[in-house]
Design an enzyme around this catalytic site. Structure first.
Site, PDB file in Angstrom:
ATOM      1  CE  LYS A 130      -4.430   0.802   0.081  1.00  0.00           C
ATOM      2  NZ  LYS A 130      -5.526  -0.082  -0.348  1.00  0.00           N
ATOM      3  CG  ASP A 170      -7.305   3.056  -0.829  1.00  0.00           C
ATOM      4  OD1 ASP A 170      -7.780   1.916  -0.825  1.00  0.00           O
ATOM      5  OD2 ASP A 170      -7.399   3.806   0.166  1.00  0.00           O
TER       6      ASP A 170
HETATM    7  P1  NDP Z   1     -12.927   7.564  -2.638  1.00  0.00           P
HETATM    8  O1  NDP Z   1     -11.876   8.568  -2.405  1.00  0.00           O
HETATM    9  O2  NDP Z   1     -13.459   7.392  -4.011  1.00  0.00           O
HETATM   10  O3  NDP Z   1     -14.167   7.827  -1.680  1.00  0.00           O
HETATM   11  C1  NDP Z   1     -14.006   7.844  -0.302  1.00  0.00           C
HETATM   12  C2  NDP Z   1     -15.341   8.186   0.335  1.00  0.00           C
HETATM   13  O4  NDP Z   1     -15.231   8.035   1.736  1.00  0.00           O
HETATM   14  C3  NDP Z   1     -15.753   9.614   0.101  1.00  0.00           C
HETATM   15  O5  NDP Z   1     -17.154   9.693   0.133  1.00  0.00           O
HETATM   16  C4  NDP Z   1     -15.130  10.339   1.291  1.00  0.00           C
HETATM   17  O6  NDP Z   1     -15.738  11.560   1.640  1.00  0.00           O
HETATM   18  C5  NDP Z   1     -15.347   9.318   2.388  1.00  0.00           C
HETATM   19  N1  NDP Z   1     -14.298   9.447   3.388  1.00  0.00           N
HETATM   20  C6  NDP Z   1     -12.960   9.417   3.191  1.00  0.00           C
HETATM   21  N2  NDP Z   1     -12.296   9.604   4.334  1.00  0.00           N
HETATM   22  C7  NDP Z   1     -13.241   9.770   5.267  1.00  0.00           C
HETATM   23  C8  NDP Z   1     -13.194   9.998   6.661  1.00  0.00           C
HETATM   24  N3  NDP Z   1     -12.019  10.116   7.294  1.00  0.00           N
HETATM   25  N4  NDP Z   1     -14.374  10.080   7.322  1.00  0.00           N
HETATM   26  C9  NDP Z   1     -15.566   9.976   6.668  1.00  0.00           C
HETATM   27  N5  NDP Z   1     -15.670   9.766   5.344  1.00  0.00           N
HETATM   28  C10 NDP Z   1     -14.525   9.663   4.672  1.00  0.00           C
HETATM   29  O7  NDP Z   1     -12.324   6.182  -2.097  1.00  0.00           O
HETATM   30  P2  NDP Z   1     -12.797   4.707  -2.399  1.00  0.00           P
HETATM   31  O8  NDP Z   1     -14.264   4.658  -2.606  1.00  0.00           O
HETATM   32  O9  NDP Z   1     -11.906   4.154  -3.429  1.00  0.00           O
HETATM   33  O10 NDP Z   1     -12.410   3.970  -1.024  1.00  0.00           O
HETATM   34  C11 NDP Z   1     -13.342   3.815   0.041  1.00  0.00           C
HETATM   35  C12 NDP Z   1     -12.898   2.676   0.940  1.00  0.00           C
HETATM   36  O11 NDP Z   1     -12.833   1.465   0.178  1.00  0.00           O
HETATM   37  C13 NDP Z   1     -11.510   2.824   1.579  1.00  0.00           C
HETATM   38  O12 NDP Z   1     -11.515   2.174   2.832  1.00  0.00           O
HETATM   39  C14 NDP Z   1     -10.616   2.033   0.611  1.00  0.00           C
HETATM   40  O13 NDP Z   1      -9.425   1.596   1.237  1.00  0.00           O
HETATM   41  C15 NDP Z   1     -11.537   0.877   0.292  1.00  0.00           C
HETATM   42  N6  NDP Z   1     -11.253   0.130  -0.938  1.00  0.00           N
HETATM   43  C16 NDP Z   1     -11.124   0.756  -2.133  1.00  0.00           C
HETATM   44  C17 NDP Z   1     -10.895   0.009  -3.276  1.00  0.00           C
HETATM   45  C18 NDP Z   1     -10.825   0.631  -4.615  1.00  0.00           C
HETATM   46  O14 NDP Z   1     -10.689  -0.117  -5.596  1.00  0.00           O
HETATM   47  N7  NDP Z   1     -10.945   1.933  -4.769  1.00  0.00           N
HETATM   48  C19 NDP Z   1     -10.707  -1.453  -3.213  1.00  0.00           C
HETATM   49  C20 NDP Z   1     -10.944  -2.013  -1.911  1.00  0.00           C
HETATM   50  C21 NDP Z   1     -11.182  -1.232  -0.826  1.00  0.00           C
HETATM   51  P3  NDP Z   1     -14.982  12.957   1.290  1.00  0.00           P
HETATM   52  O15 NDP Z   1     -15.148  13.123  -0.169  1.00  0.00           O
HETATM   53  O16 NDP Z   1     -15.702  13.968   2.112  1.00  0.00           O
HETATM   54  O17 NDP Z   1     -13.549  12.793   1.715  1.00  0.00           O
HETATM   55  O1  2IT Z   2      -7.791  -1.794  -0.935  1.00  0.00           O
HETATM   56  C1  2IT Z   2      -7.708  -2.253  -2.084  1.00  0.00           C
HETATM   57  O2  2IT Z   2      -7.834  -3.457  -2.328  1.00  0.00           O
HETATM   58  C2  2IT Z   2      -7.488  -1.307  -3.190  1.00  0.00           C
HETATM   59  N1  2IT Z   2      -7.421  -0.106  -2.949  1.00  0.00           N
HETATM   60  C3  2IT Z   2      -7.303  -1.813  -4.587  1.00  0.00           C
HETATM   61  C4  2IT Z   2      -5.878  -2.212  -4.833  1.00  0.00           C
HETATM   62  C5  2IT Z   2      -5.549  -2.579  -6.237  1.00  0.00           C
HETATM   63  O3  2IT Z   2      -4.357  -2.853  -6.473  1.00  0.00           O
HETATM   64  O4  2IT Z   2      -6.414  -2.606  -7.119  1.00  0.00           O
END
Ligand code: NDP
Ligand code: 2IT
Length: 450
Positions: A130, A170
């Site tokens: 990461k 992420d």
């Molecule tokens: P984005 O940046 O696209 O969206 C994040 C969302 O979560 C936004 O709505 C944001 O609000 C909110 N958020 C972020 N930080 C906080 C906080 N501290 N408190 C409250 N709300 C918060 O990220 P993703 O959708 O990609 O990721 C979301 C989660 O999913 C994370 O835990 C990530 O690690 C996990 N994940 C992501 C993957 C991916 O492929 N993208 C794969 C697997 C897991 P705001 O805009 O106000 O910051």
């Molecule tokens: O938390 C996760 O699994 C991710 N942010 C996706 C990682 C990736 O390499 O696609």
């Protein structure tokens, strides 16, 4: 005195906390794994003799560097960035990059550690890593984000490669940022390879990668519900977040007949009893993906309630999907969900539920899908993107979606094998942790003392 699993966990954790001071998120992620695999380790002493858990909680390496960039007004900024290369025991390092002011070494170590197990569960040859930076993309212009990405890649490019380490997105890093990062990598390395995933479709990206985490999480949820003869049709769901994972979880829940009544961002949540679907979802996607606005604007536009500074877990639902960030659902939130009769909780985010919240869900024997199984669809399709890049081909949307469904089903089966209790209840936390661990641990045993 006989060794009990909980005494062994306490002993192990005391050492881990001593070696890694001031890293609460990392401690939390390790404790959860140690807690659920310790009985398995005690029953299989070859892993203990080879000190596999100690070895797997020490990252292979952590690269820390300074990123200096200039904003639109010409001011100079210095951020800190990291790449935590946790384990390449079963494949090149793989895992996302996070841009958020809350990013610390502890957060990236927890995420890198979990990624090792998640990637193992996908069945694809991917190690765990990461990275990211405490850079805050909020309120930055596109030019500022681009310059930051380029400055970050000036150092990162030395440490990555299609056979060494393949970053992706992420929080705060999506297709736009991956485009900037990839463009800079190409200029520096003079190579067009699958060094990043989540790329745009015109330059080596895979169909369904954007949707993969949210869609995969809902496919996993379907598998959970099937074990109790239930289906999503007609169910009410609460979702937190409104980023990449949340938006596509909302979309798939709607396609399968559930009604999603909440979405949130870091400022608060909206409650839309009419359901976030059709034109409303389209509007929300445009708000978040294109205009980069706030969730409160949704409530203003569609005349529904907005709760500033609150999380959606008091809203009655059968399905809850935390899809925002770590520790966004605590034991009180778990109690309200349980009190309102929640049937299933599927974690789209990484470690969104606290240890005690998870304990409450499992104690009540509801269906609980932990992040490292439920949200593995994102990295799984990243793995499929790597395969397509290596083969220099591009699969159709249908082909990738079909493979994603198959992978989520296989992850569910693996969890059941290692997580089923004597009374038939499936503890998916234990199942995911043991199944994820076993593959990596067996690889380490095969390598000898390395
Ligand atoms: P984005 O940046 O696209 O969206 C994040 C969302 O979560 C936004 O709505 C944001 O609000 C909110 N958020 C972020 N930080 C906080 C906080 N501290 N408190 C409250 N709300 C918060 O990220 P993703 O959708 O990609 O990721 C979301 C989660 O999913 C994370 O835990 C990530 O690690 C996990 N994940 C992501 C993957 C991916 O492929 N993208 C794969 C697997 C897991 P705001 O805009 O106000 O910051
Ligand atoms: O938390 C996760 O699994 C991710 N942010 C996706 C990682 C990736 O390499 O696609």
């Amino acid at each position: 005195m006989p060794v009990t699993p909980s005494a062994e966990v306490d002993r192990f954790m005391a050492g881990l906390v001593r070696r890694n001071p001031g890293e609460p998120e990392f401690h939390q992620a390790v404790r959860e794994v140690a807690h659920s695999i310790m009985p398995f380790l005690l029953a299989n002493p070859r892993y203990l003799r080879a000190r596999i858990l100690v070895r797997l909680t020490e990252p292979d390496r952590i690269i820390t560097f300074r990123v200096v960039w200039q904003d639109d007004a010409g001011r100079v900024h210095a951020n800190r960035a990291w790449r935590v290369q946790f384990s390449n025991a079963i494949g090149p390092y793989k895992g996302g990059l996070r841009f958020h002011p809350s990013v610390t070494q502890s957060v990236l170590k927890f995420l890198g550690f979990e990624q090792v197990f998640k990637n193992s569960l996908t069945g694809l040859p991917m190690g765990g890593a990461k990275g990211g930076s405490n850079f805050d993309p909020r309120g930055k212009s596109e030019g500022e984000v681009m310059r930051f990405c380029q400055a970050m890649m000036r150092e990162l490019h030395r440490h990555i490669g299609e056979d060494t380490d393949v970053p992706a997105g992420d929080i705060g890093v999506g297709t736009r940022e991956i485009g900037f990062l990839f463009g800079q990598y190409m200029r520096l390395a003079n190579r067009f390879t699958g060094v990043l995933t989540g790329k745009g479709l015109s330059f080596g990206g895979s169909h369904v990668r954007t949707e993969a985490t949210g869609y995969g999480a809902v496919y996993f949820l379907q598998n959970l519900l099937e074990t109790r003869g239930l289906e999503l049709q007609g169910m009410t769901a609460t979702v937190s977040g409104s980023g990449n994972v949340a938006l596509y979880a909302i979309e798939k829940l709607g396609q399968l007949g559930a009604k999603v009544v909440t979405a949130s961002d870091s400022s608060g949540f909206v409650h839309d009893p009419d359901g976030i679907s059709g034109e409303r979802l389209k509007w929300l996607k445009d708000l978040k993906e294109v205009r980069r606005g706030r969730i409160s604007e949704y409530a203003e536009h569609f005349k529904c309630q907005y709760f500033p500074g609150k999380r959606p877990w008091n809203v009655p639902c059968e399905i809850a999907m935390p899809c925002a960030t770590q520790n966004e659902l605590d034991v009180d939130d778990a109690a309200s969900l349980l009190g309102n009769g929640v049937i299933a909780v599927a974690e789209g985010a990484n470690m969104p539920s606290t240890f005690r919240a998870v304990d409450a869900f499992i104690g009540q024997k509801i269906l609980f899908g932990p992040g490292k199984a439920t949200n593995a669809g994102g990295v799984a399709v990243s793995g499929l993107e790597q395969s397509q890049n290596a083969l220099r081909i591009s699969w159709t949307r249908q082909e990738v979606d079909h493979r994603l469904k198959g992978i989520m089903r296989e992850i569910h089966e693996k969890c059941c094998i290692d997580g089923t209790d004597a009374d038939g209840f499936v503890n998916y936390v234990r199942g995911a942790n043991i199944a994820g661990f076993r593959k990596v641990a067996d690889a380490l045993l095969a390598y000898g003392i390395v």
